[in-house]
Design a protein around this motif. Structure first.
Motif, mmCIF file in Angstrom:
data_model
loop_
_atom_site.group_PDB
_atom_site.id
_atom_site.type_symbol
_atom_site.label_atom_id
_atom_site.label_comp_id
_atom_site.label_asym_id
_atom_site.label_seq_id
_atom_site.Cartn_x
_atom_site.Cartn_y
_atom_site.Cartn_z
ATOM 1 N N LYS A 1 65.413 9.157 27.844
ATOM 2 C CA LYS A 1 64.152 9.081 27.760
ATOM 3 C C LYS A 1 63.132 8.392 27.024
ATOM 4 O O LYS A 1 63.660 8.143 25.643
ATOM 5 N N LYS A 2 62.057 7.553 27.180
ATOM 6 C CA LYS A 2 61.751 6.612 26.467
ATOM 7 C C LYS A 2 60.071 6.594 26.940
ATOM 8 O O LYS A 2 59.835 6.620 28.211
ATOM 9 N N ALA A 3 59.107 6.468 26.210
ATOM 10 C CA ALA A 3 57.853 6.539 26.348
ATOM 11 C C ALA A 3 57.026 5.240 25.381
ATOM 12 O O ALA A 3 57.501 5.317 24.017
ATOM 13 N N ALA A 4 56.183 4.572 25.983
ATOM 14 C CA ALA A 4 55.710 3.483 24.807
ATOM 15 C C ALA A 4 54.451 3.268 25.400
ATOM 16 O O ALA A 4 53.817 3.403 26.349
ATOM 17 N N GLY B 1 52.954 -2.921 19.634
ATOM 18 C CA GLY B 1 53.547 -1.679 20.331
ATOM 19 C C GLY B 1 54.465 -0.744 19.798
ATOM 20 O O GLY B 1 55.026 -0.983 18.807
ATOM 21 N N TYR B 2 54.423 0.364 20.392
ATOM 22 C CA TYR B 2 55.327 1.662 20.079
ATOM 23 C C TYR B 2 56.041 2.169 21.036
ATOM 24 O O TYR B 2 55.771 2.288 22.071
ATOM 25 N N ARG B 3 57.513 2.421 20.827
ATOM 26 C CA ARG B 3 58.330 3.018 21.702
ATOM 27 C C ARG B 3 59.116 4.229 21.494
ATOM 28 O O ARG B 3 59.820 3.865 20.463
ATOM 29 N N TRP B 4 58.889 5.397 21.748
ATOM 30 C CA TRP B 4 59.586 6.540 21.264
ATOM 31 C C TRP B 4 60.933 6.844 22.306
ATOM 32 O O TRP B 4 60.835 6.625 23.237
ATOM 33 N N GLY B 5 62.235 7.065 21.877
ATOM 34 C CA GLY B 5 63.283 7.223 22.512
ATOM 35 C C GLY B 5 63.932 8.244 22.214
ATOM 36 O O GLY B 5 64.124 8.937 20.943
ATOM 37 N N ASN C 1 62.367 5.607 16.873
ATOM 38 C CA ASN C 1 60.917 4.983 17.138
ATOM 39 C C ASN C 1 61.091 3.558 16.967
ATOM 40 O O ASN C 1 61.461 3.092 15.865
ATOM 41 N N TYR C 2 60.803 2.876 17.907
ATOM 42 C CA TYR C 2 60.784 1.481 17.935
ATOM 43 C C TYR C 2 59.384 0.882 18.006
ATOM 44 O O TYR C 2 58.545 1.276 18.631
ATOM 45 N N TYR D 1 61.178 -3.614 14.713
ATOM 46 C CA TYR D 1 61.776 -2.497 13.666
ATOM 47 C C TYR D 1 62.026 -1.303 14.517
ATOM 48 O O TYR D 1 61.451 -0.653 15.288
ATOM 49 N N ASP D 2 63.251 -0.619 14.215
ATOM 50 C CA ASP D 2 63.697 0.497 14.752
ATOM 51 C C ASP D 2 64.068 1.564 13.651
ATOM 52 O O ASP D 2 64.851 1.436 12.935
#
Length: 377
Positions: free
Chosen positions: A237-240, A255-259, A273-274, A295-296
């Motif tokens: 799952k990913k949400a950005a 931007g920000y992407r949760w995975g 968290n990217y 950054y991850d």
């Protein structure tokens, strides 16, 4: 004689009108550069060697695709009347350095779809396509999904290009809405297996808004890949969310992407968290500069195959691009990247493991520099 000439003129006019209703365009990009990379593993990690790396070495090489993947494609549109159009895209990726097909040797591995577009209802397309997450984050990438030095796989996942996909795209004033469903993506498994509807499926949805200098976007993506021989599926799952602001010759993006990646037994494989931030600056009409930071933050990691559990240092990377246009179609560029705790593009066996910039034994940083030329047609 005059009647014959008038008839021919009328026939020519009708032929021109018919031709205007239907068109096929050949397009493409060829991109090559000379590259230097530090601290690269002399051994390519694989399942066969237990994901082992070798001594660190410097590499000098000719590489295909610095700012863009080399590609060619066909794009067709037919006006069906009443605001309705039929359309198709066939797009093939290749290496300009060796002439080989990319995307695992597929003829049209980048895109292959057909569909209908209504001026009122939007576009419906069917085939191999980009995911919703890919499309809605594209305008918020400082380096424009640059092939060579952007952690696209770490950000979007291996499924950012999906097989067997039905997709909807609608534009309503400043708002763009996109949603997709993949019946079976072949990245990890066969997909579309009778009696196993969930296997290798994927889906996503999101919205973007752009008006004046501001832009914002949000999207969700889920991929259910085959992860064992018995056909067990994981849950990736990913949400950005991302935003941009343009002023004068400059544009700022962040931007920000949760995975969250789960195994078939529901154990966590990776949770992270990217983040990314960057800017474009048009110094002159010909010269553009880009600076970006990625950054991850790895919260949880568990790779049973390698015995790796929560012991990876968070990777980060800074990238710089200078692009000079010699004409509307041809540009030359310098692209660079410095990565810490990973190879460039965050290539490690724990995060991405996709683009081939693997760190050599005992090294924790990598530098990549490439000088190239790109031509669009």
């Amino acid at each position: 004689m005059k009647k014959s000439l008038l008839a021919l003129a009328a026939l020519g006019a009708f032929a021109g009108a018919a031709q205007a209703q239907s068109s096929v365009t050949l397009y493409g990009v060829v991109d090559a550069n000379i590259e230097y990379v530090s601290n690269m593993s002399s051994v390519t990690p694989s399942a066969a060697n237990g994901l082992a790396v070798g001594p660190a070495e410097n590499a000098f090489r000719l590489t295909s695709g610095g700012l863009s993947v080399s590609r060619w494609g066909l794009r067709g549109v037919e006006d069906l009347g009443s605001g309705l159009k039929a359309l198709f895209v066939l797009e093939s990726g290749f290496g300009i350095d060796d002439g080989r097909l990319q995307q695992g040797g597929r003829l049209f591995g980048r895109q292959a779809y057909v569909g209908l577009e209504s001026a009122q209802a939007g576009r419906f397309t069917f085939g191999r396509q980009y995911t919703t997450l890919f499309d809605l984050m594209a305008n918020f990438s400082p380096t424009g999904y640059a092939t060579q030095y952007e952690p696209v796989v770490a950000q979007l996942g291996l499924n950012f290009r999906s097989d067997n996909t039905a997709k909807y795209t609608g534009k309503f004033g400043p708002v763009t809405a996109i949603a997709h469903w993949s019946f079976g993506n072949g990245v990890a498994g066969g997909g579309e297996v009778p009696g196993q509807f969930r296997r290798d499926t994927g889906y996503g949805a999101g919205l973007a808004w752009a008006a004046g200098p501001f832009g914002v976007s949000a999207a969700y993506d889920q991929y259910n890949p085959t992860l064992n021989a018995a056909g067990g599926t994981g849950e990736f799952k990913k949400a950005a969310v991302a935003a941009s602001y343009a002023f004068g010759p400059a544009k700022l993006m962040a931007g920000y992407r949760w995975g969250m990646n789960k195994a078939p037994n529901n154990n966590t494989i990776l949770k992270d968290n990217y983040y990314w931030v960057g800017a474009n600056y048009q110094v002159t009409p010909a010269l553009g500069l880009t600076l970006a930071y990625f950054y991850d933050d790895v919260k949880n990691l568990n790779l049973a195959a390698t015995g790796t559990t929560n012991n990876i240092k968070n990777p980060w990377q800074i990238s710089f691009v200078a692009d000079y246009n010699l004409s509307k179609r041809t540009d030359v560029y310098l692209t660079t990247a410095y990565a810490k705790n990973a190879g460039v593009n965050f290539d490690t066996s724990a995060i991405s493991f996709a683009n081939g910039y693997f760190l050599g034994t005992g090294k924790d940083n990598m530098v990549g520099v490439a000088l190239g030329i790109r031509h669009k047609f």
